[in-house]
Design a protein around this motif. Structure first.
Motif, short mmCIF file in Angstrom:
data_model
loop_
_atom_site.label_atom_id
_atom_site.label_comp_id
_atom_site.label_asym_id
_atom_site.label_seq_id
_atom_site.Cartn_x
_atom_site.Cartn_y
_atom_site.Cartn_z
N GLU A 38 0.86 -1.17 -0.08
CA GLU A 38 -0.02 -0.12 0.23
C GLU A 38 0.92 1.18 0.17
O GLU A 38 0.50 2.19 -0.59
CB GLU A 38 -0.98 0.17 1.27
CG GLU A 38 -2.21 -0.64 1.17
CD GLU A 38 -3.04 -0.77 2.11
OE1 GLU A 38 -3.19 0.32 2.88
OE2 GLU A 38 -3.72 -1.77 2.54
N ASP A 132 -3.71 0.51 9.03
CA ASP A 132 -4.04 1.04 7.64
C ASP A 132 -3.26 2.14 7.20
O ASP A 132 -2.58 2.95 7.90
CB ASP A 132 -5.51 1.68 7.44
CG ASP A 132 -6.50 0.47 7.88
OD1 ASP A 132 -6.66 -0.45 7.02
OD2 ASP A 132 -7.37 0.66 8.93
N ASP A 134 -2.72 5.48 5.29
CA ASP A 134 -3.59 6.88 4.65
C ASP A 134 -2.47 7.62 3.82
O ASP A 134 -1.70 8.25 4.53
CB ASP A 134 -3.78 7.30 5.96
CG ASP A 134 -5.03 8.57 5.55
OD1 ASP A 134 -5.64 8.67 4.57
OD2 ASP A 134 -4.94 9.55 6.24
N THR A 135 -2.94 8.01 2.49
CA THR A 135 -2.27 8.87 1.86
C THR A 135 -2.87 10.14 2.12
O THR A 135 -3.84 10.49 1.38
CB THR A 135 -1.84 8.51 0.38
OG1 THR A 135 -1.99 7.16 0.29
CG2 THR A 135 -1.15 9.44 -0.30
N GLY A 136 -2.21 11.12 2.73
CA GLY A 136 -3.13 12.23 3.22
C GLY A 136 -2.17 13.44 3.48
O GLY A 136 -1.02 13.35 3.77
N TYR A 138 -1.56 15.53 6.38
CA TYR A 138 -1.72 15.74 7.68
C TYR A 138 -2.32 17.02 8.38
O TYR A 138 -3.02 16.94 9.27
CB TYR A 138 -0.33 15.12 8.47
CG TYR A 138 -0.34 13.65 8.59
CD1 TYR A 138 -1.65 12.87 8.82
CD2 TYR A 138 0.68 12.92 8.11
CE1 TYR A 138 -1.54 11.57 8.96
CE2 TYR A 138 0.77 11.79 8.18
CZ TYR A 138 -0.28 10.82 8.56
OH TYR A 138 -0.27 9.54 8.89
N TYR A 141 -5.78 16.67 7.88
CA TYR A 141 -6.52 15.88 8.89
C TYR A 141 -6.19 16.49 10.38
O TYR A 141 -7.37 16.48 10.91
CB TYR A 141 -5.41 14.55 8.88
CG TYR A 141 -6.09 13.65 9.71
CD1 TYR A 141 -6.79 12.51 8.95
CD2 TYR A 141 -5.79 13.36 11.02
CE1 TYR A 141 -7.36 11.40 9.81
CE2 TYR A 141 -6.28 12.31 11.81
CZ TYR A 141 -6.91 11.36 11.28
OH TYR A 141 -7.53 10.19 11.84
N THR A 160 2.65 9.42 3.33
CA THR A 160 1.91 8.14 3.68
C THR A 160 1.92 8.07 5.22
O THR A 160 3.07 7.80 5.61
CB THR A 160 2.36 6.97 2.88
OG1 THR A 160 3.82 7.11 3.07
CG2 THR A 160 1.92 6.94 1.34
N LYS A 163 -2.44 4.50 10.03
CA LYS A 163 -3.40 4.65 10.97
C LYS A 163 -3.44 3.48 11.87
O LYS A 163 -3.56 2.35 11.39
CB LYS A 163 -4.85 4.81 10.01
CG LYS A 163 -4.70 6.06 9.41
CD LYS A 163 -6.06 6.50 9.05
CE LYS A 163 -6.73 5.63 7.85
NZ LYS A 163 -8.01 6.09 7.67
N THR A 176 -8.22 5.78 16.44
CA THR A 176 -7.26 5.68 15.41
C THR A 176 -6.05 6.75 15.54
O THR A 176 -6.57 7.80 15.92
CB THR A 176 -7.85 5.67 14.07
OG1 THR A 176 -8.91 4.63 13.86
CG2 THR A 176 -6.99 5.69 13.06
N ILE A 178 -2.44 8.52 14.96
CA ILE A 178 -1.46 8.91 13.81
C ILE A 178 -0.09 9.68 14.48
O ILE A 178 -0.25 9.95 15.70
CB ILE A 178 -2.11 9.75 12.67
CG1 ILE A 178 -2.51 11.18 13.25
CG2 ILE A 178 -3.11 9.13 12.08
CD1 ILE A 178 -2.73 11.95 12.12
#
Ligand SMILES: Cc1cc2nc3c(=O)[nH]c(=O)nc-3n(C[C@H](O)[C@H](O)[C@H](O)COP(=O)(O)OP(=O)(O)OC[C@H]3O[C@@H](n4cnc5c(N)ncnc54)[C@H](O)[C@@H]3O)c2cc1C
Length: 356
Positions: A38, A132, A134-136, A138, A141, A160, A163, A176, A178
């Protein structure tokens, strides 16, 4: 733009004792494999093997999915010590910069991971039940979902992130977590939660021998003897069939019946916390959030209501058979086979008919 571009790969601390890999190490290689795919960008899952004379374990690590093995060997590392293992693994992480580092939540993993996280000044989430990628962004977020400060974060950074989900507030909600500001992202995972890959006999990977920069005076504890406690012999994690009893057994003698069932079906004896707290059986048999997490082929829940903290430790069992006089008990709703009745009558019938 990536803030942590120099960090890559997923590392798994592949715990071995007496030259035998712990089952959770192989489960984490399977999970690490999924996470590395992933992550993309050529990320690999790598086993970190610490000990002395561990060459015999390479094939098993490759067969269960390791793309590479980082081997750290030294006679001083033959037996686990907090100082020794934390020192050499911290050095290796500093040198090779993995993006994610996973540990089994065994006694050793729970001892080692926080020492390393503290030395690296990074975050650690204990007892994860789900991971998991997460491509996001932050920044987005943090601003959308949290009240955390975003000071010091690059607004353009897209990383990336891992989580890390674990039960919180007595198992009543899943949190969850991070690690947006530091690398690596570190987590411990309970045995029995993740799936091993199918064994690929003959698989090969890269071997990286890492020099152990360790001297005897850096290890403050000398292990004179390793004595296995009797309760370690209760290996619920590896059991294919578990027969568990709860408060519905009515007393310690109820576990004699559970023991007979376990003998008949070739299983191990488990218990709910209520039965343990009542002093009917040793804590090493406890299944659940504060006991062992199990994933057998068959799980018998006898006189166990199915509180969320118990379910957290066994709900991924392949087949669940519940015996309870209350048809509305949560365990009866979850079960693949729900037998409504008095366990003192039902269990002897199962024992009698099991082989028939
Ligand atoms: C932070 C925290 C952590 C916890 N961790 C754990 C944990 O790791 N593991 C765990 O198990 N619990 C844990 N608990 C406790 C959990 O909340 C429950 O209290 C516990 O699981 C209940 O155990 P039980 O199902 O045996 O008892 P009960 O909930 O009292 O259920 C007994 C069941 O037996 C049935 N029964 C009674 N007599 C008979 C009979 N003759 N025949 C058939 N059925 C009968 C009843 O209908 C009932 O459903 C934790 C709680 C907290 C707050």
């Amino acid at each position: 733009m990536k803030q942590f571009a120099e960090y890559k790969d997923v590392w798994v601390y592949t715990e071995q004792r007496d030259g035998k890999l712990m089952k959770v190490a192989l489960e984490l290689l399977g999970e690490g494999c999924r996470l590395s795919r992933e992550l993309g960008e050529g990320a690999r899952v790598c086993a970190v093997l610490i000990g002395d004379e561990t060459d015999g374990l390479f094939d098993e690590l490759y067969a269960y999915g390791a793309d590479a093995v980082y081997q750290i060997e030294d006679p001083l590392l033959k037996t686990y010590t907090t100082d020794g293992y934390a020192k050499v693994m911290t050095d290796a992480i500093r040198e090779y910069k993995p993006e994610i580092v996973l540990f089994g939540a065994t006694h050793i993993g729970r001892d080692l991971a926080p020492r390393i996280a503290a030395r690296l000044d990074t975050g650690l989430t204990a007892d994860c039940t789900r991971l998991d990628i997460d491509t996001g962004n932050y920044m987005d977020y943090l601003q959308t979902y949290t009240t955390a400060s975003t000071a010091g974060l690059d607004p353009e950074s897209r990383d990336t992130g891992l989580k890390q989900t674990r039960p919180a507030f007595g198992g009543n909600l899943m949190a969850t977590i991070i690690t947006p500001r530091t690398r690596p992202q570190m987590a411990t995972v309970r045995p029995g939660v993740m799936d091993k890959l199918e064994k690929m006999e003959g698989a090969k990977g890269e071997l990286i021998r890492v020099e152990a920069k360790i001297s005897a005076d850096e290890i403050q504890v000398e292990v004179l003897e390793v004595v296995k406690a009797a309760k370690e012999l209760v290996s619920l994690t590896d059991a294919e069939i578990i027969c568990s009893g709860g408060r519905g057994l009515g007393g310690p003698e109820g576990f004699e019946l559970i023991g007979q069932l376990a003998d008949q079906v070739g299983g191990m004896v488990g218990a709910s916390r209520a039965a343990v707290d009542a002093g009917w059986i040793d804590q090493s048999h406890q299944v659940g959030q504060t006991g062992t997490t199990v994933k057998p082929k068959i799980y018998f829940a006898c006189g166990i209501s199915g509180a969320i903290q118990h379910l957290a430790g066994m709900q991924t069992s392949d087949i669940i058979i519940a015996i309870n006089k209350d048809p509305e008990a949560p365990m009866m709703q979850l079960a693949d086979y729900a037998v409504c009745g008095d366990l003192k009558k039902v269990i002897p019938e199962i024992i009698e008919k099991w082989d028939a």
